[in-house]
Scaffold this active site. Structure first.
Site, PDB file in Angstrom:
ATOM      1  N   LYS A 115     138.152 -30.421 -32.671  1.00 37.40           N
ATOM      2  CA  LYS A 115     138.374 -31.205 -33.900  1.00 37.40           C
ATOM      3  C   LYS A 115     138.679 -30.307 -35.094  1.00 37.40           C
ATOM      4  CE  LYS A 115     136.775 -35.691 -32.644  1.00 37.40           C
ATOM      5  NZ  LYS A 115     136.111 -36.934 -32.910  1.00 37.40           N
ATOM      6  N   LYS A 197     142.540 -36.161 -22.692  1.00 38.20           N
ATOM      7  CA  LYS A 197     141.941 -37.482 -22.486  1.00 38.20           C
ATOM      8  C   LYS A 197     142.552 -38.526 -23.411  1.00 38.20           C
ATOM      9  CE  LYS A 197     138.088 -37.838 -25.659  1.00 38.20           C
ATOM     10  NZ  LYS A 197     136.974 -38.707 -25.932  1.00 38.20           N
ATOM     11  N   LYS A 200     140.986 -42.728 -28.905  1.00 38.18           N
ATOM     12  CA  LYS A 200     141.220 -43.732 -29.947  1.00 38.18           C
ATOM     13  C   LYS A 200     142.029 -43.219 -31.105  1.00 38.18           C
ATOM     14  CE  LYS A 200     136.787 -45.399 -30.303  1.00 38.18           C
ATOM     15  NZ  LYS A 200     136.094 -44.224 -30.771  1.00 38.18           N
TER      16      LYS A 200
HETATM   17  P1  ATP Z   1     137.948 -40.352 -30.993  1.00 34.08           P
HETATM   18  O1  ATP Z   1     139.403 -40.350 -30.662  1.00 34.08           O
HETATM   19  O2  ATP Z   1     137.640 -40.913 -32.342  1.00 34.08           O
HETATM   20  O3  ATP Z   1     137.255 -39.051 -30.715  1.00 34.08           O
HETATM   21  P2  ATP Z   1     137.291 -41.500 -28.445  1.00 34.08           P
HETATM   22  O4  ATP Z   1     138.308 -42.476 -27.973  1.00 34.08           O
HETATM   23  O5  ATP Z   1     137.324 -40.151 -27.865  1.00 34.08           O
HETATM   24  O6  ATP Z   1     137.317 -41.417 -30.023  1.00 34.08           O
HETATM   25  P3  ATP Z   1     134.443 -41.977 -28.619  1.00 34.08           P
HETATM   26  O7  ATP Z   1     134.049 -42.922 -29.685  1.00 34.08           O
HETATM   27  O8  ATP Z   1     134.263 -40.524 -28.878  1.00 34.08           O
HETATM   28  O9  ATP Z   1     135.926 -42.233 -28.159  1.00 34.08           O
HETATM   29  O10 ATP Z   1     133.677 -42.333 -27.281  1.00 34.08           O
HETATM   30  C1  ATP Z   1     133.142 -43.581 -26.935  1.00 34.08           C
HETATM   31  C2  ATP Z   1     132.733 -43.583 -25.484  1.00 34.08           C
HETATM   32  O11 ATP Z   1     133.910 -43.659 -24.671  1.00 34.08           O
HETATM   33  C3  ATP Z   1     132.001 -42.340 -25.026  1.00 34.08           C
HETATM   34  O12 ATP Z   1     131.012 -42.715 -24.103  1.00 34.08           O
HETATM   35  C4  ATP Z   1     133.055 -41.506 -24.353  1.00 34.08           C
HETATM   36  O13 ATP Z   1     132.526 -40.651 -23.399  1.00 34.08           O
HETATM   37  C5  ATP Z   1     133.930 -42.589 -23.744  1.00 34.08           C
HETATM   38  N1  ATP Z   1     135.312 -42.152 -23.640  1.00 34.08           N
HETATM   39  C6  ATP Z   1     136.123 -41.799 -24.660  1.00 34.08           C
HETATM   40  N2  ATP Z   1     137.342 -41.476 -24.214  1.00 34.08           N
HETATM   41  C7  ATP Z   1     137.289 -41.626 -22.870  1.00 34.08           C
HETATM   42  C8  ATP Z   1     138.236 -41.448 -21.821  1.00 34.08           C
HETATM   43  N3  ATP Z   1     139.463 -41.066 -22.077  1.00 34.08           N
HETATM   44  N4  ATP Z   1     137.859 -41.689 -20.556  1.00 34.08           N
HETATM   45  C9  ATP Z   1     136.609 -42.103 -20.278  1.00 34.08           C
HETATM   46  N5  ATP Z   1     135.667 -42.296 -21.213  1.00 34.08           N
HETATM   47  C10 ATP Z   1     135.978 -42.066 -22.486  1.00 34.08           C
END
Ligand code: ATP
Ligand code: LTN
Length: 334
Positions: A115, A197, A200
């Site tokens: 980040k 990965k 969001k």
């Molecule tokens: P950001 O982009 O803001 O970092 P994010 O999409 O990575 O957000 P988080 O809010 O960090 O999501 O995570 C929410 C939950 O979803 C966590 O339990 C995380 O492990 C899971 N998660 C996030 N991205 C993935 C993914 N690509 N595959 C599986 N699980 C995920």
């Protein structure tokens, strides 16, 4: 909450549109736990401001995330679902824990490194302290298990280390939490770049499927997904990351094993394969989207959920925080 059940805690940041990754890696698995465990799910809004947010968009994401928790099937009476910022004990415990966390431990964090690169114009100390706040979230509720995706494992390790460190000095204050990482959907990758990965906050919307994307958008994003040139549906993360990601998604929504799916698509081209994946995802999300639309019109119900669940969370949080304050030697309140 019944005393004989183990406690589960997890959270999602309201940092954008909830993705298929969040759904398959987190939300969908949570719904399977609600009868067997005492579950708390926060909307981790304090974490979200470690990256600059537009207040209006942020509030909308917060409002919608709670409705999405309910729409995927989480019952607000069985689970405690609330906004992290509504329960001030999270921030309070985070401060105490920060005094037990070494700089080196935080400097090692992969997410911090990633980040800080991505938001190099705003490497704030909140971003650095993020894992301490996450440890506070978990330890505040005497959590037994933390269901998260693979990407959060390192943060959970820190929560365990801090709990052990604190307990060694002050006695048994915190339960030592364990990771609970499901096999299915643990890591959904970006559709245009399957080496990273699905996330969001990705600016390229073709990388992500939002769980609220309309069916035609879902279809078109899957059709554009990156694969490879040999036109064989076979699982191999190293050789065929794009196809393997689509296979994982397909299996997560249908319940098939990888072998069953490979067999189904034997001899078929990528066009058919992608269409089938999209259709399976669309069918899986349809009831979720329908419930979400209903909840949007039911403001009073949502408000009662917020009020009720915040109180429940706060009461539990107080128990641990009072104990911590006493142990470290703070003057009792009069
Ligand atoms: P950001 O982009 O803001 O970092 P994010 O999409 O990575 O957000 P988080 O809010 O960090 O999501 O995570 C929410 C939950 O979803 C966590 O339990 C995380 O492990 C899971 N998660 C996030 N991205 C993935 C993914 N690509 N595959 C599986 N699980 C995920
Ligand atoms: N950091 C997590 C969200 C989160 C969380 C938590 C998960 C905040 N607090 C406590 C589990 C337990 C994330 O970004 N996925």
């Amino acid at each position: 909450m019944p005393d004989d059940k183990k406690i589960i805690f997890s959270g999602i940041q309201p940092s954008g549109f909830v993705t298929l990754g969040n759904y398959l890696g987190a939300l969908n698995n949570w719904t399977k736990l609600q009868h067997q465990y005492n579950c708390l799910y926060c909307i981790a809004d304090l974490h979200t401001i470690t990256v600059r947010q537009d207040p209006e968009k942020f509030r909308k994401a917060e409002r919608e995330l709670l409705m999405q928790y309910i729409a995927v099937g989480l019952d607000p009476e069985l689970n405690i679902m609330y906004y992290q910022s509504h329960v001030p004990q999270h921030a309070e415990l985070s401060w105490v824990l920060s005094c037990f966390t070494y700089m080196g431990e935080l400097q090692r964090m992969t997410q911090f490194k990633e980040k800080s690169q991505k938001y190099s114009d705003n490497i704030n100390s909140g971003l650095f302290m993020y894992p301490v706040l996450m440890a506070a979230d978990i330890l505040l509720y005497q959590t037994d298990l933390v269901p998260v995706g693979e990407d959060q494992r390192q943060h959970l390790e820190l929560a365990r280390d801090l709990a052990e460190r604190f307990n060694k000095i002050y006695g048994d204050v915190f339960k030592i939490p364990e990771a609970y990482i499901g096999k299915v959907g643990a890591r959904v990758m970006a559709l245009q770049n399957p080496s990273k990965k699905m996330s969001k906050s990705d600016e390229n919307r073709n990388n992500t499927i939002a769980i609220m994307d309309p069916p035609d958008v879902i279809m078109s994003k899957f059709k554009k997904a990156v694969t490879d040139s040999d036109n064989e549906v076979r699982y191999s993360v190293e050789e065929k990351p794009g196809v393997s990601n689509l296979l994982n998604i397909y299996c997560a929504v249908t319940g098939y094993t990888i072998e069953q799916a490979e067999k189904e698509f034997q001899g078929k081209g990528y066009g058919d394969f992608k269409k089938s994946v999209a259709e399976a995802v669309i069918a899986n999300l349809e009831p979720v989207q329908k419930r979400f639309a209903e909840l949007k019109n039911n403001k009073d119900y949502i408000e009662s959920v917020i009020k009720n669940n915040t109180e429940r969370a706060s009461k539990l949080a107080d128990r641990t925080l009072s104990k911590v304050y006493k142990k470290v030697g703070f003057m009792p309140r009069v």
